[in-house]
Design a protein around this motif. Structure first.
Motif, PDB file in Angstrom:
ATOM      1  N   ASN A 172      14.678  20.365  -9.322  1.00  0.00           N
ATOM      2  CA  ASN A 172      14.929  21.050  -8.054  1.00  0.00           C
ATOM      3  C   ASN A 172      16.424  21.085  -7.778  1.00  0.00           C
ATOM      4  O   ASN A 172      17.195  20.253  -8.271  1.00  0.00           O
ATOM      5  CB  ASN A 172      14.135  20.418  -6.906  1.00  0.00           C
ATOM      6  N   MET A 173      16.840  22.044  -6.990  1.00  0.00           N
ATOM      7  CA  MET A 173      18.263  22.275  -6.781  1.00  0.00           C
ATOM      8  C   MET A 173      18.980  21.102  -6.118  1.00  0.00           C
ATOM      9  O   MET A 173      20.088  20.749  -6.541  1.00  0.00           O
ATOM     10  CB  MET A 173      18.455  23.553  -5.969  1.00  0.00           C
ATOM     11  N   PRO A 174      18.409  20.448  -5.115  1.00  0.00           N
ATOM     12  CA  PRO A 174      19.114  19.293  -4.543  1.00  0.00           C
ATOM     13  C   PRO A 174      19.381  18.190  -5.570  1.00  0.00           C
ATOM     14  O   PRO A 174      20.473  17.615  -5.595  1.00  0.00           O
ATOM     15  CB  PRO A 174      18.163  18.818  -3.433  1.00  0.00           C
ATOM     16  N   ASP A 175      18.391  17.915  -6.436  1.00  0.00           N
ATOM     17  CA  ASP A 175      18.586  16.883  -7.461  1.00  0.00           C
ATOM     18  C   ASP A 175      19.657  17.300  -8.459  1.00  0.00           C
ATOM     19  O   ASP A 175      20.502  16.488  -8.857  1.00  0.00           O
ATOM     20  CB  ASP A 175      17.271  16.608  -8.195  1.00  0.00           C
ATOM     21  N   LEU A 176      19.630  18.564  -8.868  1.00  0.00           N
ATOM     22  CA  LEU A 176      20.620  19.040  -9.828  1.00  0.00           C
ATOM     23  C   LEU A 176      22.028  18.961  -9.246  1.00  0.00           C
ATOM     24  O   LEU A 176      22.966  18.539  -9.929  1.00  0.00           O
ATOM     25  CB  LEU A 176      20.300  20.478 -10.243  1.00  0.00           C
ATOM     26  N   ARG A 177      22.170  19.335  -7.995  1.00  0.00           N
ATOM     27  CA  ARG A 177      23.486  19.266  -7.354  1.00  0.00           C
ATOM     28  C   ARG A 177      23.976  17.817  -7.263  1.00  0.00           C
ATOM     29  O   ARG A 177      25.168  17.549  -7.451  1.00  0.00           O
ATOM     30  CB  ARG A 177      23.423  19.888  -5.963  1.00  0.00           C
ATOM     31  N   LEU A 178      23.062  16.891  -6.984  1.00  0.00           N
ATOM     32  CA  LEU A 178      23.448  15.483  -6.930  1.00  0.00           C
ATOM     33  C   LEU A 178      23.885  14.980  -8.300  1.00  0.00           C
ATOM     34  O   LEU A 178      24.889  14.274  -8.421  1.00  0.00           O
ATOM     35  CB  LEU A 178      22.275  14.643  -6.411  1.00  0.00           C
ATOM     36  N   LYS A 185      29.528  21.986  -3.081  1.00  0.00           N
ATOM     37  CA  LYS A 185      30.348  22.962  -3.793  1.00  0.00           C
ATOM     38  C   LYS A 185      29.496  24.123  -4.277  1.00  0.00           C
ATOM     39  O   LYS A 185      28.357  23.929  -4.683  1.00  0.00           O
ATOM     40  CB  LYS A 185      31.046  22.285  -4.980  1.00  0.00           C
ATOM     41  N   TYR A 186      30.037  25.311  -4.248  1.00  0.00           N
ATOM     42  CA  TYR A 186      29.335  26.528  -4.640  1.00  0.00           C
ATOM     43  C   TYR A 186      27.990  26.635  -3.918  1.00  0.00           C
ATOM     44  O   TYR A 186      26.930  26.722  -4.551  1.00  0.00           O
ATOM     45  CB  TYR A 186      29.108  26.575  -6.159  1.00  0.00           C
ATOM     46  N   PRO A 187      27.998  26.647  -2.582  1.00  0.00           N
ATOM     47  CA  PRO A 187      26.724  26.726  -1.853  1.00  0.00           C
ATOM     48  C   PRO A 187      25.989  28.038  -2.058  1.00  0.00           C
ATOM     49  O   PRO A 187      24.759  28.079  -1.983  1.00  0.00           O
ATOM     50  CB  PRO A 187      27.151  26.544  -0.394  1.00  0.00           C
ATOM     51  N   ASP A 188      26.746  29.106  -2.304  1.00  0.00           N
ATOM     52  CA  ASP A 188      26.122  30.401  -2.540  1.00  0.00           C
ATOM     53  C   ASP A 188      25.509  30.438  -3.938  1.00  0.00           C
ATOM     54  O   ASP A 188      26.162  30.076  -4.924  1.00  0.00           O
ATOM     55  CB  ASP A 188      27.176  31.513  -2.409  1.00  0.00           C
ATOM     56  N   TRP A 189      24.245  30.872  -4.053  1.00  0.00           N
ATOM     57  CA  TRP A 189      23.540  30.878  -5.330  1.00  0.00           C
ATOM     58  C   TRP A 189      24.263  31.696  -6.391  1.00  0.00           C
ATOM     59  O   TRP A 189      24.423  31.254  -7.529  1.00  0.00           O
ATOM     60  CB  TRP A 189      22.104  31.383  -5.157  1.00  0.00           C
ATOM     61  N   ASP A 190      24.706  32.897  -6.041  1.00  0.00           N
ATOM     62  CA  ASP A 190      25.359  33.760  -7.026  1.00  0.00           C
ATOM     63  C   ASP A 190      26.632  33.109  -7.566  1.00  0.00           C
ATOM     64  O   ASP A 190      26.934  33.205  -8.762  1.00  0.00           O
ATOM     65  CB  ASP A 190      25.688  35.129  -6.410  1.00  0.00           C
ATOM     66  N   ASN A 191      27.379  32.440  -6.695  1.00  0.00           N
ATOM     67  CA  ASN A 191      28.592  31.754  -7.126  1.00  0.00           C
ATOM     68  C   ASN A 191      28.258  30.558  -7.997  1.00  0.00           C
ATOM     69  O   ASN A 191      28.914  30.301  -9.022  1.00  0.00           O
ATOM     70  CB  ASN A 191      29.388  31.311  -5.903  1.00  0.00           C
ATOM     71  N   GLU A 219      11.779  29.461  -2.715  1.00  0.00           N
ATOM     72  CA  GLU A 219      10.933  29.052  -1.595  1.00  0.00           C
ATOM     73  C   GLU A 219      11.635  29.499  -0.318  1.00  0.00           C
ATOM     74  O   GLU A 219      12.780  29.110  -0.076  1.00  0.00           O
ATOM     75  CB  GLU A 219      10.721  27.533  -1.568  1.00  0.00           C
ATOM     76  N   SER A 220      10.957  30.324   0.455  1.00  0.00           N
ATOM     77  CA  SER A 220      11.538  30.837   1.700  1.00  0.00           C
ATOM     78  C   SER A 220      12.898  31.481   1.458  1.00  0.00           C
ATOM     79  O   SER A 220      13.898  31.172   2.131  1.00  0.00           O
ATOM     80  CB  SER A 220      11.671  29.709   2.740  1.00  0.00           C
ATOM     81  N   ARG A 221      12.933  32.336   0.443  1.00  0.00           N
ATOM     82  CA  ARG A 221      14.121  33.132   0.097  1.00  0.00           C
ATOM     83  C   ARG A 221      15.251  32.333  -0.541  1.00  0.00           C
ATOM     84  O   ARG A 221      16.264  32.897  -0.937  1.00  0.00           O
ATOM     85  CB  ARG A 221      14.662  33.863   1.344  1.00  0.00           C
ATOM     86  N   ARG A 222      15.112  31.019  -0.651  1.00  0.00           N
ATOM     87  CA  ARG A 222      16.163  30.212  -1.257  1.00  0.00           C
ATOM     88  C   ARG A 222      15.714  29.725  -2.635  1.00  0.00           C
ATOM     89  O   ARG A 222      14.529  29.480  -2.857  1.00  0.00           O
ATOM     90  CB  ARG A 222      16.502  28.990  -0.380  1.00  0.00           C
ATOM     91  N   ILE A 223      16.683  29.589  -3.545  1.00  0.00           N
ATOM     92  CA  ILE A 223      16.379  29.041  -4.863  1.00  0.00           C
ATOM     93  C   ILE A 223      16.101  27.560  -4.691  1.00  0.00           C
ATOM     94  O   ILE A 223      16.982  26.789  -4.280  1.00  0.00           O
ATOM     95  CB  ILE A 223      17.540  29.266  -5.849  1.00  0.00           C
TER      96      ILE A 223
END
Length: 302
Positions: A172-178, A185-191, A219-223
């Motif tokens: 999941n994205m939160p785990d990957l970011r951690l 950093k890079y909060p925007d998905w495309d970036n 989920e709810s429009r967010r990756i």
């Protein structure tokens, strides 16, 4: 009977029919930390020398030319000095039962400019998490890991290697970011995709034994989740047949057929080859009087 696994999960294996492989505990694979590509290469070089029986405070010698051979830099000693200095300030957050541990990987670094070497000590708080890790470990190629140029590529290569036997990794994205220390950093998905994921995938596919693709799920429009497919382009290990292992144990290491059979039945082939390599290195000066007796003692057979 359950096969035994190596007591040292961070070992460089150099022996016939296998290339250089690092064994790394999964707790380190999924730890949270940020290091530059050069710092990761320094750590890989130290990891490749670790042994389960190493005394506390042992220094691991890294040659500057070995590091620089795979790193582009105009000022090797200055770049290394800055990297090791800040590396002792890097904190690795490692999950443990009932909590986590925060530790810097190195406790000291000593340069010998005349010899062109760096003597590095592992922090004592980190050592218990480098050895005796049972079956919870990741394998990946040392050369591949060092050749991957990007710091995110190196970390993702380790993470993906943990799941290569399954061919699939979900994170999941939160785990990957951690894990990549990219919480804000890079909060925007495309970036994030353009700056982190796509370059890492290109480098992993070009420089390593893996070919990977990722598929975002929303989920709810967010990756919310990334699903990764993993294909092995080439294997580090050419599995030996049991007969080949037994023949080598008998002919080269002077064991009885029943002893050789016991070892191949009760130990993992990777562990067997690792111990055989250690025996060969130990006997480089021909100090072993009885090869059969010494080998039997190493494997704990009568």
């Amino acid at each position: 009977m359950k096969k035994r696994t190596p007591t040292n999960q961070l070992s460089l294996l150099n022996y016939a029919r296998m290339s250089a492989i690092l064994f790394q505990g999964n707790a380190l694979t999924t730890a949270h930390y940020d290091m530059t590509a050069l710092q990761k290469n320094i750590l890989y070089m130290v990891q490749s020398q670790l042994g389960a029986e190493d005394a506390p405070g042992k220094e691991y010698l890294v040659r500057v030319r070995d590091i620089m051979g795979l790193t582009s830099t105009k000022n090797p000693y200055e770049d290394l000095r800055k990297s090791t200095e800040t590396m002792m300030q890097k904190i690795m957050t490692i999950a443990v039962p009932d909590g986590f541990i925060q530790v810097a990987p190195f406790s000291s670094v000593q340069y010998n400019t005349k010899e062109g070497t760096i003597a590095i000590c592992i922090d004592s708080k980190l050592r218990p998490y480098l050895f005796n890790l049972d079956n919870r470990f990741t394998t990946y190629g040392l050369t591949e890991a060092m050749n991957v140029p990007g710091k995110y590529s190196k970390r993702l290569y380790e993470m993906l290697s943990q799941w290569k036997s399954m061919g699939l990794m979900k994170v999941n994205m939160p785990d990957l970011r951690l894990q990549l220390k990219l919480e804000d950093k890079y909060p925007d998905w495309d970036n994030f995709k353009r700056r982190v994921l796509d370059p890492a995938v290109a480098e992993i596919n070009q420089h390593t034994d893996l070919f990977v693709k990722y598929y975002p799920e929303r989920e709810s429009r967010r990756i919310a989740l990334l699903k990764w497919t993993i294909k092995l382009k080439s294997t580090h290990i050419i599995p030996p047949t049991l007969s080949e292992l037994e023949q080598r144990l008998i002919s080269e290491f002077k064991l009885r057929p029943d002893q050789a059979k016991y070892i191949t039945t009760n130990f993992d082939p990777v562990f067997i080859y690792k111990k055989l390599h250690e025996i060969v290195i130990h006997n480089a000066d021909r100090k072993i009087v009885s090869m059969g007796a010494y080998t039997a003692k190493v494997f704990g057979v009568l």
